[in-house]
Design a protein around this motif. Sequence first.
Motif, PDB file in Angstrom:
ATOM      1  N   ILE A 230       0.626  -1.175   0.323  1.00  0.00           N
ATOM      2  CA  ILE A 230       0.157  -0.189  -0.189  1.00  0.00           C
ATOM      3  C   ILE A 230       1.033   1.524   0.252  1.00  0.00           C
ATOM      4  O   ILE A 230       0.751   2.108  -0.546  1.00  0.00           O
ATOM      5  CB  ILE A 230      -0.887   0.196   1.362  1.00  0.00           C
ATOM      6  N   ILE A 231       1.739   1.086   0.789  1.00  0.00           N
ATOM      7  CA  ILE A 231       3.144   2.928   0.792  1.00  0.00           C
ATOM      8  C   ILE A 231       3.688   2.855   0.096  1.00  0.00           C
ATOM      9  O   ILE A 231       3.868   3.637  -0.875  1.00  0.00           O
ATOM     10  CB  ILE A 231       3.423   2.214   1.796  1.00  0.00           C
ATOM     11  N   THR A 232       4.276   1.809  -0.793  1.00  0.00           N
ATOM     12  CA  THR A 232       4.512   1.681  -2.012  1.00  0.00           C
ATOM     13  C   THR A 232       4.090   2.278  -3.189  1.00  0.00           C
ATOM     14  O   THR A 232       3.531   3.061  -4.208  1.00  0.00           O
ATOM     15  CB  THR A 232       5.240   0.506  -3.192  1.00  0.00           C
ATOM     16  N   ALA A 233       2.793   1.613  -3.356  1.00  0.00           N
ATOM     17  CA  ALA A 233       1.470   2.123  -4.422  1.00  0.00           C
ATOM     18  C   ALA A 233       1.176   3.604  -4.205  1.00  0.00           C
ATOM     19  O   ALA A 233       1.286   4.225  -5.628  1.00  0.00           O
ATOM     20  CB  ALA A 233       0.703   1.450  -4.499  1.00  0.00           C
ATOM     21  N   ALA A 286      -2.280   3.613  -5.591  1.00  0.00           N
ATOM     22  CA  ALA A 286      -1.868   3.790  -6.512  1.00  0.00           C
ATOM     23  C   ALA A 286      -3.103   4.915  -7.644  1.00  0.00           C
ATOM     24  O   ALA A 286      -2.793   5.986  -7.975  1.00  0.00           O
ATOM     25  CB  ALA A 286      -1.778   2.713  -7.419  1.00  0.00           C
ATOM     26  N   GLY A 287      -4.399   4.498  -7.075  1.00  0.00           N
ATOM     27  CA  GLY A 287      -4.925   5.492  -8.205  1.00  0.00           C
ATOM     28  C   GLY A 287      -5.100   6.876  -7.518  1.00  0.00           C
ATOM     29  O   GLY A 287      -5.104   7.922  -7.434  1.00  0.00           O
ATOM     30  N   PHE A 288      -5.823   6.351  -5.605  1.00  0.00           N
ATOM     31  CA  PHE A 288      -5.603   8.052  -4.772  1.00  0.00           C
ATOM     32  C   PHE A 288      -4.683   8.891  -5.283  1.00  0.00           C
ATOM     33  O   PHE A 288      -4.110   9.855  -5.221  1.00  0.00           O
ATOM     34  CB  PHE A 288      -6.373   7.521  -4.416  1.00  0.00           C
ATOM     35  N   GLY A 289      -3.462   8.142  -5.422  1.00  0.00           N
ATOM     36  CA  GLY A 289      -2.711   8.660  -5.107  1.00  0.00           C
ATOM     37  C   GLY A 289      -1.817   9.463  -6.474  1.00  0.00           C
ATOM     38  O   GLY A 289      -1.236  10.350  -5.695  1.00  0.00           O
ATOM     39  N   LEU A 290      -2.481   9.377  -7.591  1.00  0.00           N
ATOM     40  CA  LEU A 290      -2.343  10.524  -8.616  1.00  0.00           C
ATOM     41  C   LEU A 290      -3.010  11.867  -8.360  1.00  0.00           C
ATOM     42  O   LEU A 290      -2.506  12.632  -8.430  1.00  0.00           O
ATOM     43  CB  LEU A 290      -2.643   9.327  -9.872  1.00  0.00           C
ATOM     44  N   ILE A 291      -4.361  11.539  -7.727  1.00  0.00           N
ATOM     45  CA  ILE A 291      -4.506  12.248  -6.896  1.00  0.00           C
ATOM     46  C   ILE A 291      -4.040  13.524  -6.073  1.00  0.00           C
ATOM     47  O   ILE A 291      -3.672  14.575  -6.244  1.00  0.00           O
ATOM     48  CB  ILE A 291      -6.358  12.438  -6.308  1.00  0.00           C
ATOM     49  N   HIS A 292      -3.492  12.430  -5.409  1.00  0.00           N
ATOM     50  CA  HIS A 292      -3.154  13.460  -4.298  1.00  0.00           C
ATOM     51  C   HIS A 292      -1.776  13.988  -4.843  1.00  0.00           C
ATOM     52  O   HIS A 292      -1.331  15.441  -3.766  1.00  0.00           O
ATOM     53  CB  HIS A 292      -2.014  12.409  -3.599  1.00  0.00           C
ATOM     54  N   GLY A 293      -0.472  13.620  -5.779  1.00  0.00           N
ATOM     55  CA  GLY A 293      -0.136  14.202  -6.487  1.00  0.00           C
ATOM     56  C   GLY A 293       0.199  15.015  -7.372  1.00  0.00           C
ATOM     57  O   GLY A 293       0.707  16.487  -7.391  1.00  0.00           O
TER      58      GLY A 293
END
Length: 413
Positions: A230-233, A286-293
């Motif tokens: 999870i953290i890596t993704a 990973a998907g929501f990480g794109l938004i946070h980025g």
Amino acid sequence: MPNSVVLLNVHANRIDAELQIPLVELQSAWGHAVNDSSAGLVARLGPQLRAYLKTHIRPQSPDGRFWNVTVGELTVHESQNPINGVYRELTAQVQMLPPADEDARTFTFHYDVVLHQVMTHKILVSVRQDWERGQLAETEPVQVGEISLDIVNNRILPLSVNLTSGHAGPGSYWTGFTAMIKLGMQHIAEGTDHLLFLLVLLLPATLLVAGQRWGRFGGIQYSLKRLLAIITAFTAGHSITLLAGSLGWVRLPSQPVEMLIAVSILVSAVHAVRPIFPGREAWIAAGFGLIHGLAFSSTLANLQLDAGPMALSILGFNVGIELMQLFIIVLTIPWLMLLSRTQVYSVFRLTAAFLAAVAASAWVIERITGQPNRLTQGIEFVSPYAPYGLGVLAVMALLFTWRLTRASQLPVH
């Protein structure tokens, strides 16, 4: 008396300046009715304004050569002041380029916009950003001097600017890089919503799935594997859009991005109550990480750096984000793993998920309406006390683990 402000953004081979000039003073100096008739001012008098400003801005190198000055975007801002009434201000973007072989950090600043006619006027000159010395636009500007009338000699003295002096020295790429690491760490430390998403997603990561419910503790190896995934993704997701957004490849308005971040917390909270995407947490991260980025990238894009500093800034900012994330996760995960082995973890997980859902709902409402509400104001008040919450979690984990161990050692009758 309203003063002018000159904010300097220092680059390796030039200085970009923002001028903030009160229109009531500019009108007195220039003779045009720019304050009395400010509507459509730039459209009506843009070329004349630029020519006037360029005439009165003359940076000069130590060898006597003058710099090339270009006046760019002009905007007019208006605000209401309960004491002075309506206040109107002209903002001008100016690029100051020294001769090719001259240092941009040392010059004599001949500047008398407004002051050449309005002798009581003052110009406050500050450095807003100097990346190579670790000063970023996120911090308060540092004043380097004031330009005003020398009453004794009845003349306007230029300001001598030397940006190589002081404890920071002339600056370097290393100083800028480490400043961006600190900014990334600060961004996460103050980004309650970013951390809340990740922590809520990790709440059930140590548990097995039993039908449509979360079951018992899955063991250390199982838990660590899922947590690492999870953290890596999440890191991979936000790193991609941090890069793309900072370089201008992807741009979205801030309001929908911030709203989607709140939605990501809400989805994670629901998942912490009942598994809605079991086994696919890494993909969701990973998907929501794109938004946070994308939210992270707006900070870098606003710095408006050149290619070299921007590349190092993206790397440094991302390193800072990861360091702070890892620091908080390392402090949190051991206690979650201990507590998830006890019967009380179900109550803790549901309570934490409920509170996260309430916070996320409050943020969604705030970001749709554009107005803060009592819940978001409460979150801002409580968030500085989050380290105490970590202490409570640690005490709970140790206490209930001790009770579980003690119960298992009691003789069976």
